[in-house]
Design an enzyme around this catalytic site. Structure first.
Site, PDB file in Angstrom:
ATOM      1  N   THR A   1       0.830  -1.207   0.000  1.00  0.00           N
ATOM      2  CA  THR A   1       0.000   0.000   0.000  1.00  0.00           C
ATOM      3  C   THR A   1       0.861   1.252   0.000  1.00  0.00           C
ATOM      4  OG1 THR A   1      -0.100   0.342   2.406  1.00  0.00           O
ATOM      5  CG2 THR A   1      -1.693  -1.198   1.443  1.00  0.00           C
ATOM      6  N   ASP A   2       0.322   2.311  -0.554  1.00  0.00           N
ATOM      7  CA  ASP A   2       0.908   3.629  -0.308  1.00  0.00           C
ATOM      8  C   ASP A   2       0.703   3.929   1.178  1.00  0.00           C
ATOM      9  OD1 ASP A   2       2.178   6.011  -0.854  1.00  0.00           O
ATOM     10  OD2 ASP A   2       0.851   6.575  -2.502  1.00  0.00           O
ATOM     11  N   ALA A   3       1.335   4.966   1.674  1.00  0.00           N
ATOM     12  CA  ALA A   3       1.312   5.235   3.107  1.00  0.00           C
ATOM     13  C   ALA A   3      -0.115   5.378   3.626  1.00  0.00           C
ATOM     14  CB  ALA A   3       2.106   6.501   3.402  1.00  0.00           C
TER      15      ALA A   3
END
Length: 486
Positions: A255-257
């Site tokens: 995932t992105d942050a």
């Protein structure tokens, strides 16, 4: 409620945490012993090759198969070069150069730099097709606006990076290039039919899969026809249906942050976002840059609770942990980090030269006053030095805010000298455009555009240079092209 130790370890195996400073706090190492998948490093963790090698060596002493990740894209997004600028141009310049073999070589060099300092997961390349001209978050991070061009360079970048033993992570699935807002700040919407997504945004991801990419990062963007009201990161249709089943990706979905508003705000906080991402098919969860022990334990507790109340199947959690372990096993360094690594500066300059476009003539621009317009930066980029100053030979560079500067103040400073004006996305600043137009009507003027370019060309300028990025290498190429370099 106490968490079963086995369940706690399973949850930790899906998390990428982070910590402040140039050395790891005790809790960061203790979590690795307990099973934490790894840590993401940011610019605040990096002082130089020697310090970074010590840091990664210390993390690996806690557990040998730790994932140590970083956002090292080259160009405008650099952590290794955050104090000076990257020695390599970014994707826009590589796409403009048009040579996938050059892209492979640059990414192999980036991978070698990372491997030498003990990093084994690069959250790159960005493979978004930048079709929104004023995209605030992708721009020069993209190879271009043509899907086939981006796909060709994506395959080359993945191959080059992974040739060093560093895992690549193609981002941001299913494509952040058509957005006009930043998912760090809100949930962007790309309201197009799936047929458009398949023809415009997905070819680079298909190329990455074909090249054997070990990881793909999800985007916190909403595509109503695919993801409904939530982001792709929480969408089983996007991550499992489209990426796994349709594109055939078998590696780790990262995932992105989760701290970004496009995720956290959509789920009601980071712990709930973690559960939603895992349930959708994500395997490795980037928490973000601001992380402490309490946050990690809160996420673990929420994941554990979700396996009890039915939001998350234990089998899905086990599958995520297995994929993350496989990624760590593939990217386990064959040798300890070195402290004497140096980037391939000449390769970076060569690539930046090929990605530069020069229009006009510099005959009347000798010994100019260089005026750099103050420009903002995205959260992804952070504050990284840029401009021609490091490469100028006996040439003065000043910094001004376009909206607070007059033609008279610049001409008074310049005296009889010609003027070269340098900026990023200059076309978006009415004040800068006005200044350039008025100055060009009075004396020889050159312009250096170091952001995502446009069709705007001011009347009367003698030279217009497009670098396709603001890295240290791009700056050197621009100074050379104008005959200003040391």
């Amino acid at each position: 409620m106490a968490i079963d130790p086995g369940l706690r370890r399973l949850a930790l195996r899906t998390l990428l945490a982070a910590f402040p400073g140039e050395s790891a706090p005790e809790w960061a190492a203790d979590l690795l012993v307990d099973g934490l998948a790894g840590h993401t490093l940011f610019g605040t963790n990096v002082a130089g090759p020697e310090q970074l090698a010590r840091l990664t060596r210390g993390l690996r002493s806690a557990r040998a198969d730790v994932l140590i990740a970083i956002d090292e894209e080259g160009g405008d997004v650099t952590r290794l070069g955050h104090r000076t600028g990257s020695p390599y141009p970014g994707n826009a310049a590589l796409g403009a150069a048009g040579d996938p073999e050059l892209t492979r070589r640059v990414y192999a060099a980036i991978g070698a730099d990372l491997a030498a300092t003990g990093i084994n997961l690069d959250l790159a390349p960005t493979v978004d097709v930048n079709t929104a001209h004023d995209n605030p978050i992708i721009g020069t991070r993209s190879f271009g606006a043509d899907p086939s061009l981006v796909a060709r360079h994506t395959g080359a970048a993945v191959t080059g990076l992974q040739s060093s033993g560093v895992a690549a992570c193609a981002k941001h699935f299913p494509g952040h290039g058509a957005t006009v807002s930043d998912s760090h700040l809100e949930l962007p919407t790309v309201d197009v039919p799936l047929s458009v997504l398949r023809s415009r945004d997905l070819p680079p991801f298909a190329a990455a899969v074909q090249a054997g990419v070990r990881a793909v990062m999800s985007a916190h963007i909403r595509v109503p026809e695919l993801t409904g009201d939530g982001p792709a990161t929480f969408s089983r249709a996007a991550l499992t249906g489209l990426l796994r089943d349709e594109l055939g990706f078998r590696g780790a979905i990262v995932t992105d942050a989760l701290e970004m508003r496009g995720a956290a705000a959509s789920a009601g906080g980071i712990p709930r976002a973690a559960v939603a991402a895992l349930a959708a098919g994500a395997d490795l969860l980037c928490i973000g840059a601001v992380v402490d022990l309490a946050l990690v334990e809160a996420i673990v507790a929420e994941i554990a609770a979700a396996t009890v109340d039915g939001r998350l199947a234990i089998g899905r959690l086990e599958d995520a942990a297995e994929r993350t372990a496989a990624l760590a096993a593939w990217s386990r360094p064959a040798a300890p980090p070195r402290q004497d690594s140096t980037p391939d500066v000449e390769l970076g300059i060569e690539a930046a030269r090929q990605g530069l476009r020069f229009e006009g003539s510099d005959d009347e621009l000798r010994k100019p006053l260089v005026v750099r317009f103050v420009a903002g930066h995205s959260i992804a980029e952070g504050r990284v030095p840029w401009g021609l100053a490091p490469h100028l030979a006996n040439v003065e560079e000043i910094e001004v805010v376009a909206a607070e500067t007059t033609v008279e103040s610049i001409t008074e400073r310049a005296g009889d000298r010609p003027i070269v004006l340098v900026g990023r996305r200059i076309h978006n600043s009415p004040a800068a455009r006005t200044l350039i137009g008025r100055l060009a009507a009075e004396r020889p003027v050159g312009v250096v555009e170091m952001g995502w370019p446009s069709s705007w060309r001011p009347a009367g300028v003698r030279a217009f240079v497009v670098t396709h990025g603001a890295s240290l290498a791009n700056s050197r190429a621009a100074a050379e092209a104008l005959g200003l370099s040391r």
